[in-house]
Write a protein that holds these residues in place. Sequence first.
Motif, PDB file in Angstrom:
ATOM      1  N   MET A 203      16.283 -62.625 -28.847  1.00 20.71           N
ATOM      2  CA  MET A 203      16.515 -62.324 -27.445  1.00 20.71           C
ATOM      3  C   MET A 203      16.236 -60.840 -27.207  1.00 20.71           C
ATOM      4  O   MET A 203      16.556 -59.988 -28.026  1.00 20.71           O
ATOM      5  CB  MET A 203      17.959 -62.675 -27.095  1.00 20.71           C
ATOM      6  N   ILE A 204      15.657 -60.508 -26.069  1.00 17.83           N
ATOM      7  CA  ILE A 204      15.226 -59.147 -25.771  1.00 17.83           C
ATOM      8  C   ILE A 204      16.404 -58.172 -25.716  1.00 17.83           C
ATOM      9  O   ILE A 204      16.284 -57.030 -26.151  1.00 17.83           O
ATOM     10  CB  ILE A 204      14.389 -59.110 -24.461  1.00 17.83           C
ATOM     11  N   LEU A 205      17.548 -58.598 -25.207  1.00 18.27           N
ATOM     12  CA  LEU A 205      18.709 -57.715 -25.129  1.00 18.27           C
ATOM     13  C   LEU A 205      19.166 -57.288 -26.525  1.00 18.27           C
ATOM     14  O   LEU A 205      19.502 -56.126 -26.744  1.00 18.27           O
ATOM     15  CB  LEU A 205      19.850 -58.392 -24.374  1.00 18.27           C
ATOM     16  N   ASP A 206      19.145 -58.216 -27.472  1.00 19.29           N
ATOM     17  CA  ASP A 206      19.522 -57.875 -28.847  1.00 19.29           C
ATOM     18  C   ASP A 206      18.553 -56.859 -29.449  1.00 19.29           C
ATOM     19  O   ASP A 206      18.959 -55.952 -30.172  1.00 19.29           O
ATOM     20  CB  ASP A 206      19.577 -59.129 -29.714  1.00 19.29           C
ATOM     21  N   ASP A 207      17.263 -57.001 -29.123  1.00 20.61           N
ATOM     22  CA  ASP A 207      16.265 -56.055 -29.606  1.00 20.61           C
ATOM     23  C   ASP A 207      16.500 -54.664 -29.027  1.00 20.61           C
ATOM     24  O   ASP A 207      16.370 -53.654 -29.726  1.00 20.61           O
ATOM     25  CB  ASP A 207      14.851 -56.536 -29.257  1.00 20.61           C
ATOM     26  N   ILE A 208      16.845 -54.586 -27.748  1.00 24.65           N
ATOM     27  CA  ILE A 208      17.123 -53.297 -27.105  1.00 24.65           C
ATOM     28  C   ILE A 208      18.391 -52.681 -27.699  1.00 24.65           C
ATOM     29  O   ILE A 208      18.451 -51.471 -27.922  1.00 24.65           O
ATOM     30  CB  ILE A 208      17.223 -53.458 -25.576  1.00 24.65           C
TER      31      ILE A 208
ATOM     32  N   PRO B 252       9.082 -45.884 -24.639  1.00 27.69           N
ATOM     33  CA  PRO B 252       7.977 -46.644 -25.246  1.00 27.69           C
ATOM     34  C   PRO B 252       8.438 -47.717 -26.230  1.00 27.69           C
ATOM     35  O   PRO B 252       7.816 -48.770 -26.324  1.00 27.69           O
ATOM     36  CB  PRO B 252       7.150 -45.574 -25.952  1.00 27.69           C
ATOM     37  N   LYS B 253       9.530 -47.455 -26.946  1.00 28.07           N
ATOM     38  CA  LYS B 253      10.049 -48.467 -27.877  1.00 28.07           C
ATOM     39  C   LYS B 253      10.532 -49.694 -27.116  1.00 28.07           C
ATOM     40  O   LYS B 253      10.250 -50.826 -27.499  1.00 28.07           O
ATOM     41  CB  LYS B 253      11.194 -47.897 -28.716  1.00 28.07           C
ATOM     42  N   ILE B 254      11.278 -49.468 -26.034  1.00 26.42           N
ATOM     43  CA  ILE B 254      11.790 -50.593 -25.243  1.00 26.42           C
ATOM     44  C   ILE B 254      10.640 -51.306 -24.543  1.00 26.42           C
ATOM     45  O   ILE B 254      10.596 -52.537 -24.503  1.00 26.42           O
ATOM     46  CB  ILE B 254      12.851 -50.107 -24.237  1.00 26.42           C
ATOM     47  N   GLU B 255       9.696 -50.538 -24.015  1.00 28.26           N
ATOM     48  CA  GLU B 255       8.528 -51.139 -23.349  1.00 28.26           C
ATOM     49  C   GLU B 255       7.717 -51.977 -24.333  1.00 28.26           C
ATOM     50  O   GLU B 255       7.290 -53.089 -24.016  1.00 28.26           O
ATOM     51  CB  GLU B 255       7.659 -50.042 -22.745  1.00 28.26           C
TER      52      GLU B 255
ATOM     53  N   ALA C  82       7.717 -59.418 -26.390  1.00 31.06           N
ATOM     54  CA  ALA C  82       8.525 -60.600 -26.093  1.00 31.06           C
ATOM     55  C   ALA C  82       8.002 -61.352 -24.863  1.00 31.06           C
ATOM     56  O   ALA C  82       8.599 -62.340 -24.447  1.00 31.06           O
ATOM     57  CB  ALA C  82       9.975 -60.200 -25.870  1.00 31.06           C
ATOM     58  N   GLY C  83       6.914 -60.862 -24.256  1.00 30.33           N
ATOM     59  CA  GLY C  83       6.319 -61.548 -23.108  1.00 30.33           C
ATOM     60  C   GLY C  83       6.885 -61.119 -21.764  1.00 30.33           C
ATOM     61  O   GLY C  83       6.657 -61.779 -20.751  1.00 30.33           O
ATOM     62  N   TYR C  84       7.587 -60.004 -21.720  1.00 33.11           N
ATOM     63  CA  TYR C  84       8.169 -59.494 -20.479  1.00 33.11           C
ATOM     64  C   TYR C  84       7.264 -58.416 -19.878  1.00 33.11           C
ATOM     65  O   TYR C  84       6.545 -57.726 -20.600  1.00 33.11           O
ATOM     66  CB  TYR C  84       9.549 -58.874 -20.731  1.00 33.11           C
TER      67      TYR C  84
END
Length: 142
Positions: free
Chosen positions: A1-6, A121-124, A130-132
């Motif tokens: 999930m993207i939130l966990d990655d952030i 840039p890391k979050i982007e 992740a396809g966002y």
Amino acid sequence: MILDDIKTIAAASGGEVTDRKGAYSLRITVAERKSFLSKTKLEYIASFRIDDAAKTIHFSEMLKEAGSGLSSGSGDMSPGFGFKTETYKTGGGPREGSINEQSDLFGKKYSYSFDFQTIRPKIEGQATSAGYTFEYQIRPVR
């Protein structure tokens, strides 16, 4: 999930992600100064909202300096000692063009080596992989 990655990116940078009704905030304490009965703190704050239906992340970032404590009578306070609390933020755009100027400004008051240009840039990159779609906003995300 993207939130966990952030959250992983935030933890690796020494920050923490909090949730406030679907609007997330990433805070990293960049520098802190303590003197006799006073304290000032410089923070990097990134706010973002994840829209899973549209596969979009709305993102904003800023520097925030806050201070509190006793003053010694200099500046805009009356003579003698008094209590002073202030909060203000600097900038609202990406940290690329003006980061050197802001670093020079805050470098006179603080000693730090935090690189603002690495977080976004890391979050982007994580969002894109992740396809966002990553959308930067000047105003804080609420």
